[in-house]
Design a protein around this motif. Structure first.
Motif, PDB file in Angstrom:
ATOM      1  N   ASN A  68      26.713  49.058  49.545  1.00  0.00           N
ATOM      2  CA  ASN A  68      26.933  48.162  48.403  1.00  0.00           C
ATOM      3  C   ASN A  68      28.097  48.659  47.547  1.00  0.00           C
ATOM      4  O   ASN A  68      28.952  47.877  47.125  1.00  0.00           O
ATOM      5  N   GLU A  69      28.138  49.942  47.288  1.00  0.00           N
ATOM      6  CA  GLU A  69      29.215  50.511  46.470  1.00  0.00           C
ATOM      7  C   GLU A  69      30.562  50.381  47.181  1.00  0.00           C
ATOM      8  O   GLU A  69      31.572  50.028  46.572  1.00  0.00           O
ATOM      9  N   TYR A  70      30.579  50.626  48.485  1.00  0.00           N
ATOM     10  CA  TYR A  70      31.820  50.533  49.263  1.00  0.00           C
ATOM     11  C   TYR A  70      32.365  49.108  49.253  1.00  0.00           C
ATOM     12  O   TYR A  70      33.543  48.883  49.006  1.00  0.00           O
ATOM     13  N   VAL A  71      31.494  48.132  49.506  1.00  0.00           N
ATOM     14  CA  VAL A  71      31.919  46.732  49.538  1.00  0.00           C
ATOM     15  C   VAL A  71      32.357  46.281  48.146  1.00  0.00           C
ATOM     16  O   VAL A  71      33.345  45.559  48.002  1.00  0.00           O
ATOM     17  N   LEU A  85      38.372  39.552  41.612  1.00  0.00           N
ATOM     18  CA  LEU A  85      38.588  39.992  42.984  1.00  0.00           C
ATOM     19  C   LEU A  85      39.756  40.967  43.069  1.00  0.00           C
ATOM     20  O   LEU A  85      40.747  40.825  42.350  1.00  0.00           O
ATOM     21  N   SER A  86      39.636  41.916  43.968  1.00  0.00           N
ATOM     22  CA  SER A  86      40.762  42.805  44.241  1.00  0.00           C
ATOM     23  C   SER A  86      41.793  42.041  45.056  1.00  0.00           C
ATOM     24  O   SER A  86      41.574  40.897  45.461  1.00  0.00           O
ATOM     25  N   THR A  87      42.923  42.654  45.317  1.00  0.00           N
ATOM     26  CA  THR A  87      43.960  42.006  46.121  1.00  0.00           C
ATOM     27  C   THR A  87      43.424  41.688  47.507  1.00  0.00           C
ATOM     28  O   THR A  87      43.620  40.590  48.023  1.00  0.00           O
ATOM     29  N   PHE A  88      42.726  42.632  48.098  1.00  0.00           N
ATOM     30  CA  PHE A  88      42.146  42.413  49.422  1.00  0.00           C
ATOM     31  C   PHE A  88      41.105  41.302  49.378  1.00  0.00           C
ATOM     32  O   PHE A  88      41.071  40.436  50.259  1.00  0.00           O
ATOM     33  N   GLY A  89      40.268  41.302  48.362  1.00  0.00           N
ATOM     34  CA  GLY A  89      39.253  40.255  48.220  1.00  0.00           C
ATOM     35  C   GLY A  89      39.871  38.884  48.062  1.00  0.00           C
ATOM     36  O   GLY A  89      39.385  37.894  48.616  1.00  0.00           O
ATOM     37  N   GLY A  90      40.959  38.796  47.307  1.00  0.00           N
ATOM     38  CA  GLY A  90      41.667  37.526  47.143  1.00  0.00           C
ATOM     39  C   GLY A  90      42.273  37.041  48.447  1.00  0.00           C
ATOM     40  O   GLY A  90      42.211  35.851  48.772  1.00  0.00           O
ATOM     41  N   MET A  91      42.854  37.959  49.207  1.00  0.00           N
ATOM     42  CA  MET A  91      43.438  37.584  50.494  1.00  0.00           C
ATOM     43  C   MET A  91      42.359  37.105  51.465  1.00  0.00           C
ATOM     44  O   MET A  91      42.561  36.137  52.197  1.00  0.00           O
ATOM     45  N   VAL A  92      41.216  37.775  51.468  1.00  0.00           N
ATOM     46  CA  VAL A  92      40.114  37.343  52.327  1.00  0.00           C
ATOM     47  C   VAL A  92      39.654  35.948  51.931  1.00  0.00           C
ATOM     48  O   VAL A  92      39.411  35.089  52.788  1.00  0.00           O
ATOM     49  N   ALA A  93      39.547  35.683  50.641  1.00  0.00           N
ATOM     50  CA  ALA A  93      39.127  34.360  50.171  1.00  0.00           C
ATOM     51  C   ALA A  93      40.145  33.290  50.551  1.00  0.00           C
ATOM     52  O   ALA A  93      39.774  32.192  50.990  1.00  0.00           O
ATOM     53  N   ILE A  94      41.431  33.585  50.418  1.00  0.00           N
ATOM     54  CA  ILE A  94      42.475  32.613  50.749  1.00  0.00           C
ATOM     55  C   ILE A  94      42.474  32.302  52.242  1.00  0.00           C
ATOM     56  O   ILE A  94      42.451  31.138  52.653  1.00  0.00           O
ATOM     57  N   ALA A 130      37.740  44.095  41.708  1.00  0.00           N
ATOM     58  CA  ALA A 130      38.616  44.934  40.890  1.00  0.00           C
ATOM     59  C   ALA A 130      37.886  45.268  39.595  1.00  0.00           C
ATOM     60  O   ALA A 130      37.376  44.382  38.913  1.00  0.00           O
ATOM     61  N   THR A 131      37.830  46.531  39.272  1.00  0.00           N
ATOM     62  CA  THR A 131      37.156  46.958  38.051  1.00  0.00           C
ATOM     63  C   THR A 131      38.166  47.588  37.104  1.00  0.00           C
ATOM     64  O   THR A 131      39.186  48.118  37.514  1.00  0.00           O
TER      65      THR A 131
END
Length: 82
Positions: A30-33, A48-57, A39-40
């Motif tokens: 959970n912490e890793y994901v 969302l982090s940059t990676f999270g945003g790219m995954v969503a797009i 982004a905190t």
């Protein structure tokens, strides 16, 4: 009666160890994901982090392409029916 109590204690130790290990593993994943996708900042979760945003797009693009392809295939098969 003593054997039953010993057996019960052994089972409780085994199950407790497995459940404790599973809880630790789950919290680590959970912490890793969360670190990977969220982004905190000083105020906490900011988005969302940059990676999270790219995954969503890219996930949205893949979903749109898949749905469009299915719609076109469905429309094409309508013309072939008698």
């Amino acid at each position: 009666m003593i054997m039953a109590n010993v057996l019960k204690e052994i089972i409780e130790l085994l199950v407790g160890g497995i459940s404790g290990m599973a809880k630790g593993l789950a919290s680590g994943i959970n912490e890793y994901v969360s670190d990977l996708f969220i982004a905190t900042g000083e105020a906490g979760a900011m988005g969302l982090s940059t990676f999270g945003g790219m995954v969503a797009i890219f996930g949205g693009i893949a979903l749109a392409v898949g749905i469009t392809r299915r719609i076109f295939n469905w429309l094409i098969t309508l013309g072939g029916r008698n």
